[in-house]
Design an enzyme around this catalytic site. Structure first.
Site, mmCIF file in Angstrom:
data_model
loop_
_atom_site.group_PDB
_atom_site.id
_atom_site.type_symbol
_atom_site.label_atom_id
_atom_site.label_comp_id
_atom_site.label_asym_id
_atom_site.label_seq_id
_atom_site.Cartn_x
_atom_site.Cartn_y
_atom_site.Cartn_z
ATOM 1 N N TYR A 86 0.848 -1.196 0.000
ATOM 2 C CA TYR A 86 0.000 0.000 0.000
ATOM 3 C C TYR A 86 0.880 1.242 0.000
ATOM 4 O O TYR A 86 1.965 1.249 0.576
ATOM 5 C CB TYR A 86 -0.943 0.024 1.208
ATOM 6 C CG TYR A 86 -0.282 -0.028 2.554
ATOM 7 C CD1 TYR A 86 0.054 1.134 3.245
ATOM 8 C CD2 TYR A 86 -0.001 -1.255 3.159
ATOM 9 C CE1 TYR A 86 0.644 1.088 4.500
ATOM 10 C CE2 TYR A 86 0.598 -1.313 4.413
ATOM 11 C CZ TYR A 86 0.918 -0.147 5.075
ATOM 12 O OH TYR A 86 1.506 -0.201 6.311
ATOM 13 N N PRO A 87 0.432 2.311 -0.659
ATOM 14 C CA PRO A 87 1.130 3.599 -0.608
ATOM 15 C C PRO A 87 0.564 4.460 0.514
ATOM 16 O O PRO A 87 -0.578 4.256 0.955
ATOM 17 C CB PRO A 87 0.826 4.206 -1.977
ATOM 18 C CG PRO A 87 -0.548 3.698 -2.295
ATOM 19 C CD PRO A 87 -0.650 2.319 -1.668
#
Length: 249
Positions: A145-146
């Site tokens: 995930y960013p």
């Protein structure tokens, strides 16, 4: 002005997500499909050849859900090498049946928030080198995930003093240490490279550990006040010897 954190930077990183165009692939004769998959397999073998010289690594995963079918994560010493790898993949026949759904460009990063004072060159420290230029664990499950550090009128990470940020990151890190042996984490910096500021890639044998650590960290002040997140991608390892079965229709 607040003091900027210094970073140690390692290998460049490229996460490539693809959906498989199954309806079109279904029209391909079995003999042609087998050749197409073998060409993809040979491409991955070539990527793997750099591991022996410790000049990079890659991982291949089958993503769960409809955001993507495949994740190819590649690490290399130079960003241009990532361009070359992506170009080579795009020229393969398998690319006719892979639809890009997401990508993320970044670099393996360690910050100095928790570093002690030392005259030692950190790039010569074996522990640091192993984290900057890692051999990927290829665990059964992956989560990516960013994320950003929040900056608005109420909560602005970048207006905090270095001391405040160090304290928050210390508390944040103590939660992560509870999952040692259960989760392997890689942080990649992407300020100026992509739409978010960091990418987080987690490996585990049990995917439930992803839920547990992310949920527990929601109650940490660093995350609760200053964390903004993008989409989460989770998946299971895709062994290269199973590619023919994976693409078989």
């Amino acid at each position: 002005m607040s003091q900027a954190a210094e970073t140690l930077d390692g290998w460049y990183s490229l996460h490539l997500f693809y959906a498989v165009d199954w309806p079109t692939l279904r029209l391909v004769p079995d003999e042609d499909r087998i050749q197409i998959v073998q060409e993809f397999h040979d491409f991955l073998d070539k990527l793997a050849s750099v591991r022996d010289d410790h000049n990079g690594d890659h991982a291949l995963y089958n993503i769960t859900g409809q955001k993507a079918d495949i994740l190819l994560w590649v690490l290399r010493p130079e960003m241009q090498e990532l361009n070359s790898i992506e170009l080579a993949l795009n020229k393969l026949r398998i690319a006719d049946y892979l639809v890009p759904t997401y990508s993320y460009v970044s670099i393996i990063e360690l910050s100095n928030y928790l570093a002690g004072k030392s005259d030692e060159d950190p790039y010569e420290n074996p522990h640091v080198k192993a984290r900057l230029y890692p051999e990927l664990p290829h665990s059964d499950y992956i989560c990516f995930y960013p994320m950003n550090k929040r900056r608005n009128e109420t909560y602005n990470w970048y207006m905090l003093s270095m001391e405040e940020r160090q304290k928050l990151m210390y508390d944040h890190g103590m939660i992560g240490r509870k999952y040692a042996g259960k989760i392997k984490q890689f942080i990649t910096g992407s300020v100026g490279f992509d739409d978010y500021e960091w990418g987080v890639t987690l490996f585990a044998q049990d995917p439930l550990q992803f839920k547990k650590i992310v949920y527990e960290m929601r109650f940490d002040e660093t995350t609760a006040r200053y964390g903004d997140f993008g989409s989460f991608f989770v998946g299971h390892v895709l062994p290269e010897e199973t590619l023919e079965t994976f693409f078989r229709i």
